[in-house]
Design an enzyme around this catalytic site. Structure first.
Site, mmCIF file in Angstrom:
data_model
loop_
_atom_site.group_PDB
_atom_site.id
_atom_site.type_symbol
_atom_site.label_atom_id
_atom_site.label_comp_id
_atom_site.label_asym_id
_atom_site.label_seq_id
_atom_site.Cartn_x
_atom_site.Cartn_y
_atom_site.Cartn_z
ATOM 1 N N ASP A 89 0.557 -1.364 -0.051
ATOM 2 C CA ASP A 89 -0.154 -0.143 0.281
ATOM 3 C C ASP A 89 0.640 1.210 0.020
ATOM 4 O O ASP A 89 0.421 2.033 0.530
ATOM 5 C CB ASP A 89 -0.937 0.116 1.399
ATOM 6 C CG ASP A 89 -2.500 -1.263 1.092
ATOM 7 O OD1 ASP A 89 -1.927 -1.734 0.289
ATOM 8 O OD2 ASP A 89 -2.632 -1.243 2.514
ATOM 9 N N ASP A 237 -4.812 -7.942 14.827
ATOM 10 C CA ASP A 237 -4.592 -9.106 15.150
ATOM 11 C C ASP A 237 -5.216 -9.975 16.377
ATOM 12 O O ASP A 237 -5.488 -11.525 16.598
ATOM 13 C CB ASP A 237 -3.146 -8.903 15.147
ATOM 14 C CG ASP A 237 -2.520 -8.024 15.941
ATOM 15 O OD1 ASP A 237 -3.052 -7.451 16.751
ATOM 16 O OD2 ASP A 237 -1.134 -8.066 15.931
#
Length: 671
Positions: A89, A237
């Site tokens: 990105d 996460d």
């Protein structure tokens, strides 16, 4: 004896904070015992060579991206079973640096793709979520840009998926630059505690552990069953691993598989990383704790440990509450020794890392190498305390639902101690929390002086540890905010030199103002508060004495020490704290003492008069005690403090403007 209600309230929150901090600390000791006693019980078996996708989420990682791709492509695993997805990105030259490298690996037969979404929507979680739609392999491994997976990683980690309910294998982090500085050593020890204590204890029991965002392998079915990657928090996460375990999947931690990574070497980068972790954990607490509590199939111990893990960053605001409260209580002469356990409890809470118990943990975890790790413990205490301001802001951001972007932690490819990062891109400026850290450092210095002059030296080191931490973190934040242009042959322009000079002058000015403020605070204490402390001491002697001559001497000394008039309580003042009234009471006491000088000490009149003098002295002492805290918050002190803070804010604004100019020079060189 009347007690100020405000002081009682401060004492109450002081004790509550101490109890909560101590509870979190003891929980760590409990996990340490479990980690030491419970051994790994994981089954391993050959599962062939199932298909796996290795996902590498990147954003502006030009110093480490190529190293990561090389390490992943060097893994000992069949090429036809391994797909590599570079989730890029980036909006800088990282993309161009990777282009040729990825094409070369393609020509060598690797199934590697360079994925450009064209947006940063959802940040890292968004990139992982998008990548899941482009692959159908049985397993997914994830590595952040600063990690260097060994070539044997997959062959050693995959056999731990022996049982069908294992959804995640998390491996331990190593540190390629642990000895770069004292700061990196403290970070390394903190992370080692997390993995070798928390992760190990929870993995070997029924408690929930978390995915650490990298150096782990997921079973695809587990990700999908848990609902996939969510972008609502800054720690996708932690969020996914908890949702997976709530669905019945088992997450395991493998201590023996270590993947080296780079620790942040710039203070502002480390603070950014800590901010993200702290805020993200609170966001997950808000999002997940309700469901964890009401689900019946989750064991009680797992619920308790989930609560502790998701809320443990609340310890930082609790630490600040204690830090702020203690000098107030000492200045008000609140008797903290009424309960003998209070000083001990405060010490345990303020040193929340529990150094002595931690030494036992270190000895059991590192064996013969424990001394090297033990040397880092004092600095870890200071470093952790110094981050309290930064992480407290993060906690309130998370609690209040404030949205902000996922800010990556810069990596510079630092491995050797001689590697330098200061002339590289991605250098971060100090943030507004640095100003707060400076304030807390100055407040702490005043608190240490109060502890000493109030004859409570036992509390001085308790205040000193976070004070040193705040000063260190603030200093490093400022000194690491040097926006030098990248190395080039072009000489520095006049504008660049001017901006750099302004920056340095502003830094000198800020420290000069802080030093001046500390000096004025000391002078103010010496002239306004210390005389009241002396007067209370004289009154203590009068309240227990029986010698009229000594009483007169002490009362005359009090007359000279106390202000002649005025009331320090400028909001809702009372007669009891009016110094003119107190002076009149002292005059009355002098007259009473003079009246009994010639009376026989054995007479009833003498004894009655002396008892009355003792009671009146105690009352005057209480009135002075009630007035003392307001001497700190006098109108003049508030005005001075406002001017002092405004001056620092003004210099802060100058620093920011000049910093932006220097950053602009850096960007112009890259064009």
């Amino acid at each position: 004896m009347a007690v100020n209600p405000f002081t009682v309230f401060v004492f109450d929150i002081f004790i509550i904070s101490a109890i909560l901090l101590t509870a979190y600390t003891f929980n760590f000791y409990y996990l340490a015992i479990l980690a030491i006693r419970r051994k790994d019980k994981y089954q391993i078996k050959k599962i062939g060579t199932p298909s796996i996708t290795i996902q590498l989420p990147l954003y502006n990682e030009k110093y480490v991206a190529a190293r990561l791709v090389d390490a992943v492509c060097a893994m000992d695993y069949p090429k036809d079973k391994m797909k590599i997805m570079v989730l890029d990105d980036s909006d800088d030259d990282t993309t161009n640096l990777l282009y040729d490298q990825i094409n070369n690996y393609k020509r060598d037969g690797y199934d590697i793709v360079h994925i450009r979404r064209g947006t940063r929507k959802g940040y890292k979680a968004g990139a992982l979520k998008y990548a899941m739609t482009l692959t159908d392999t049985e397993y997914v491994a994830i590595f952040d840009a600063d990690f260097i997976p060994p070539e044997w990683f997959l062959k050693k980690a995959m056999p731990y998926f022996a049982k069908p309910n294992i959804g995640l294998v998390q491996c331990r982090w190593g540190h390629v630059n642990e000895n770069y500085s004292a700061m990196t050593q403290a970070q390394a020890l903190s992370l080692d505690f997390h993995f070798l204590v928390e992760q190990k204890a929870k993995s070997n029991s029924s408690m929930y552990m978390n995915f650490n965002g990298t150096a782990g392998i997921w079973k695809r079915d587990c990700i999908e069953d848990a609902g996939g990657w969510h972008t609502a928090t800054l720690v996708e996460d932690l969020d996914l691993s908890y949702r997976a375990q709530m669905k019945g999947w088992k997450c395991v931690f493998i201590e023996d598989i270590v993947v080296d990574a780079e620790l942040p070497v710039q203070m502002n980068a480390a603070k950014r990383q800590q901010f993200r972790w702290a805020k993200g954990a609170i966001q997950c607490a808000v999002k997940l704790l309700g469901d964890i509590v009401i689900k019946r199939h989750i064991p009680i111990e797992a619920k308790i440990q989930a609560f502790v893990q998701l809320t443990r960053h609340i310890g930082y605001p609790l630490l600040l509450i204690q830090f702020l409260a203690l000098p107030i209580l000492l200045a008000a002469n609140f008797n903290l020794h009424v309960l003998k356990f209070v000083p001990a409890l405060t010490i345990a809470a303020y040193l929340a890392m529990g150094p002595f118990a931690y030494l036992v943990v270190i000895y059991n975890l590192w064996g013969q190498n424990w001394k090297q790790k033990a040397k880092v413990m004092p600095f870890l205490l200071i470093y952790s305390a110094g981050l309290s301001v930064n992480n407290t802001v993060a906690v309130f951001d998370g609690l209040l639902g404030k949205k902000n972007e996922f800010l990556r932690t810069p990596k510079y490819g630092i491995i050797k101690n001689t590697d330098d990062w200061r002339d590289k891109a991605y250098n971060l400026p100090f943030t507004k929390t640095t100003l707060l850290e400076i304030f807390f450092a100055v407040y702490g210095i005043m608190g240490i002086l109060i502890a000493i002059f109030s004859k409570n030296p036992i509390f001085a080191p308790i205040i000193a540890i976070p004070t040193i931490g705040f000063a260190y973190v603030a200093y490093q934040s400022l000194s690491h905010s040097r926006f030098k242009r990248n190395k080039s042959e072009r000489p520095r322009s006049k504008a660049e030199k001017m901006a750099d000079n302004y920056y340095q002058m502003a830094l000198v000015g800020m420290f000069a103002i802080i030093t001046f403020g500390a000096y004025m605070a000391y002078q103010g204490y010496q002239s306004d508060v210390y005389p009241l402390d002396l007067s209370r001491g004289y009154l203590d002697r009068i309240a227990t004495g029986g010698n009229p001559q000594q009483m007169l001497q002490d009362l005359n000394a009090i007359k000279t020490q106390l202000p002649k008039e005025g009331n320090p309580v400028w909001i809702f003042p009372t007669d009891t704290t009016d110094f003119g009234r107190i002076q009149e009471d002292v005059d009355s006491l002098i007259e009473s003492v003079e009246a009994i000088q010639n009376q026989p000490k054995s007479s009833v009149e003498y004894s009655t008069a002396m008892s009355d003098l003792h009671l009146r002295a105690i009352q005057i002492r209480q009135n002075i005690m009630d007035a003392t805290p307001y001497m700190y918050a006098s109108f003049s002190n508030i005005v001075f403090s406002s001017i002092w803070i405004a001056a620092i804010l003004g210099i802060f604004a100058v620093l920011k403007r000049k910093k932006d100019q220097l950053k602009a020079y850096d960007k112009s060189e890259d064009v």
